[in-house]
Design an enzyme around this catalytic site. Structure first.
Site, PDB file in Angstrom:
ATOM      1  N   HIS A 174     -14.752   7.334  -0.660  1.00 34.81           N
ATOM      2  CA  HIS A 174     -14.688   6.304  -1.702  1.00 34.81           C
ATOM      3  C   HIS A 174     -15.621   6.592  -2.868  1.00 34.81           C
ATOM      4  CE1 HIS A 174     -12.501   4.048   1.303  1.00 34.81           C
ATOM      5  NE2 HIS A 174     -12.414   2.976   0.541  1.00 34.81           N
ATOM      6  N   LEU A 203       0.855  -1.190   0.000  1.00 36.57           N
ATOM      7  CA  LEU A 203       0.000   0.000   0.000  1.00 36.57           C
ATOM      8  C   LEU A 203       0.889   1.238   0.000  1.00 36.57           C
ATOM      9  CD1 LEU A 203      -2.826  -1.031   2.497  1.00 36.57           C
ATOM     10  CD2 LEU A 203      -2.440  -1.712   0.131  1.00 36.57           C
ATOM     11  N   SER A 204       1.440   1.520  -1.142  1.00 37.40           N
ATOM     12  CA  SER A 204       2.362   2.651  -1.329  1.00 37.40           C
ATOM     13  C   SER A 204       2.007   3.308  -2.649  1.00 37.40           C
ATOM     14  CB  SER A 204       3.808   2.149  -1.380  1.00 37.40           C
ATOM     15  OG  SER A 204       4.137   1.408  -0.241  1.00 37.40           O
ATOM     16  N   GLU A 205       0.841   3.949  -2.673  1.00 36.05           N
ATOM     17  CA  GLU A 205       0.313   4.436  -3.956  1.00 36.05           C
ATOM     18  C   GLU A 205       1.268   5.405  -4.628  1.00 36.05           C
ATOM     19  OE1 GLU A 205      -1.435   4.440  -1.097  1.00 36.05           O
ATOM     20  OE2 GLU A 205      -2.981   2.918  -1.479  1.00 36.05           O
TER      21      GLU A 205
END
Lengths: 325, 321
Positions: free
Chosen positions: B127, B55-57
């Site tokens: 979202h 999770l390292s956009e």
């Protein structure tokens, strides 16, 4: 691993030193607009690291990036022309000081967003190796970048996927005016440790010491090793940016600056050469830069009709039809 | 052949992965296919080309930029549209700017695929954005396909394109199915008239094309509505729209994004700068500066819907009569 070439290292630090001094002069005379971030004092890092790389290897630089571009082999004349915003510049005058790039010598660009380039270089090196090229990369960044999450994410990706990237932290003591001690919790090498990356500290004022550390890391990486970090301790001799030549900012005492300047990478390396050899290199560098400045100032300014040339590599135009309103 | 929107996207990815070794897929949970779009691709193409990321956009978005600079054609999937706010810097400041800043030394052919953009009902504030106007504003190629055929064709075109492209697959279109004869790349900047009419042109973006067609059908006999689907909001097919407006003389834009500085505003401005309409144009959009609230009734209240479109159509037609 190849041993240091003392003359070659000296030529590079001297070239960068005089290039920067000439560029500052052009800033003061209005021929470089927007100013520059001088690399003075830090020349030994770019010189030492790039001497450990091959032409096909990839680097990214910073907003203080002329040294990286020159040390990797870009033409000083076209680099100076770029700073002067000329069509004959590396980037046809579209990038300037902070974005000088020469992909033909593996410089994927100076990048002016602090901490941003590490992940880009990681992707580029990974892709080249996937295509079968035996390349490694080096990405330069300052002490300010070690607090950017984006760079820490890049440490993780590179280490996780074992992409051979040398993360080179140029710790010049200040992020603009913010001292490292006021900005960095823990240590810079400790950040590498957290991701399982080997890390070392080197005297950034000594080009041969930098070269030795970089060459050893590069050899390990070429032998299948993952990424590593080098923290090169250095001192910025001049301003963060040439605007400081006009607006005096009070964050470093004259005594501190004098002490920092006393350890000069150009002299440290120059003293390793016989005086006549040093003088000979100096003369060669001067001739190169005379020609570079002349080339830069003789270059045509870009035609405003082409202001958005290269906006799209595909040649796209944003609105299809309708003409100009 | 009956094809769903989701499977059209999957098929476009599979066809391009098979056709071109330089194409690879990068993102969160793409091996398993949590978004359902990448299902089965890892089994077929392997984990090197269907790469799960931590999770390292920001890092993996820039990793894709670097890979593209080195000759690859990455496709980056984002499961949540609002993640594009997090990587706006990486896309705009780097991927998009490199060709110009380097004076044409490089290309950055990356595709950003956003399946499920817009309201997904019940997914609330963080979202449910549909941030395509931001990318049109900065000049990144922005596709919002409405149909399975276009989802396939625009995604294929995006992957083959030499600049960054964002493909927004609206949540409201993911369940659309249609009978398909042939699948082919769809060019950017080429809109299509989905229904011909001669009294008012409705420009509808993405899933709203289907709502606009339903409204046009409901109004048949009262008002003759032409529905124009631009397919890409940047580049925008202004010639196609001007030709439609030349026939109808009236314009309503139906756009599931915030009103101020949005795509609808740009479309209206571009038209009225060039032609005199028979009635003032209308926009049917989310409100200015909207954040989608959670409760379903509130969520719906903020989205542009069929009732508001119907009212806007009556309004522009009445204004002119």
């Amino acid at each position: 691993m190849t041993g240091a070439d003392p003359v070659g290292l000296y030529r590079t630090v001297r070239l960068i030193r005089r290039f920067e001094q000439r560029a500052i002069d052009l800033v003061h005379h209005g021929q470089i607009v927007g100013g520059i971030h001088p690399y003075l004092g830090q020349e030994g890092i770019a010189a030492g690291v790039c001497a450990a790389l091959r032409p096909a290897d990839l680097v990214t630089g910073t907003h203080r990036g002329h040294g990286h571009v020159l040390a990797k082999g870009a033409d000083p004349a076209r680099t100076m022309a770029e700073l002067c915003g000329r069509e004959t510049g590396l980037n046809r005058g579209r990038g300037g000081s902070m974005h000088a790039a020469d992909l033909s010598v593996g410089v994927l660009g100076a990048n002016a967003i602090v901490g941003a380039a590490g992940a880009i270089l990681t992707g580029a090196v990974w892709a080249r190796r996937r295509r079968g090229d035996d390349v490694v990369g080096a990405t330069f960044f300052g002490d300010g970048a070690v607090n950017e999450g984006m760079l820490l994410e890049a440490f993780n990706l590179a280490a996780l996927w074992r992409v051979p990237v040398l993360f080179v932290c140029e710790n010049n003591g200040y992020a603009t005016t913010m001292p490292v001690a006021d900005a960095v919790a823990g240590t810079i090498t400790g950040r590498a440790g957290a991701f399982g990356m080997p890390a070392s500290v080197v005297d950034g004022q000594d080009p041969e010491a930098v070269h030795a550390v970089a060459a050893a890391a590069v050899a390990r990486m070429r032998g299948g090793g993952g990424p590593e970090l080098v923290e090169a301790r250095t001192y910025r001799f001049d301003a963060h940016h040439t605007f400081e030549h006009v607006v005096r900012l009070d964050y470093r005492s004259p005594e501190e600056v004098a002490a920092g300047r006393a350890r000069d990478p150009v002299d440290i390396q120059g003293d390793r050469l016989a005086p006549h050899r040093r003088a000979q290199v100096d003369a060669e560098v001067e001739a190169t830069l005379d020609a570079a400045v002349a080339f830069a100032l003789a270059g045509p300014e870009p035609d405003p009709a082409g202001a958005l040339d290269h906006l799209y590599a595909s040649g796209l135009t944003g609105r299809t039809g309708g003409g100009q309103a | 052949m009956r094809l769903s929107y989701r499977r059209a996207l999957t098929r476009a990815l599979a066809d391009e992965l098979a056709r071109d070794e330089s194409v690879f897929l990068l993102g969160e949970d793409v091996r398993v296919g949590a978004s359902t779009i990448t299902s089965g691709l890892c089994r077929r193409f392997g984990p090197e080309r269907v790469r799960d990321t931590p999770l390292s956009e920001q890092a993996f978005t820039s990793f894709a930029t670097g890979a593209a600079l080195a000759g690859m054609r990455p496709v980056v999937e984002f499961q949540i549209p609002s993640l594009l706010f997090l990587v706006f810097e990486q896309i705009v400041n780097h991927a998009h700017k490199f060709p110009l800043m380097t004076g044409g030394q490089c290309a950055v052919p990356v595709t950003y695929l956003v399946p499920g953009s817009g309201s997904r009902t019940g997914w609330a504030g963080q979202h449910s954005d549909h941030p395509y106007p931001l990318f049109a504003h900065v000049g990144v190629v922005t596709a919002v396909p409405a149909t399975p055929t276009d989802a396939y064709g625009l995604l294929v075109s995006a992957i083959r394109h030499d600049d960054p492209v964002v493909v927004f697959a609206p949540a409201g279109a993911l369940d659309v199915r249609e009978d398909v004869d042939t699948l082919a790349p769809v060019p950017f900047g080429r809109g299509v008239v989905r229904r011909a009419g001669d009294e008012v042109t409705v420009v509808a973006v993405g899933h709203l094309v289907h709502d606009a067609l339903a409204v046009a059908e409901d109004l048949a006999g009262q008002v003759s509505v032409e529905v124009f689907d631009p397919r890409t909001v940047y580049p925008f097919d202004l010639d196609g729209l001007l030709a439609s407006v030349a026939r109808t003389g009236r314009l309503v834009v139906f756009d599931d994004a915030n009103r101020a500085c949005g795509v609808a505003a740009e479309i209206v401005a571009s038209v009225v700068e060039r032609v005199r309409l028979a009635a003032p144009p209308r926009r049917v959009t989310r409100p200015d500066g909207a954040v989608l609230p959670f409760a379903p009734g509130l969520d719906r209240a903020v989205q542009p819907g069929r009732e508001a479109l119907t009212a806007a159509i009556h309004h522009v037609v009445k204004d002119a009569r």
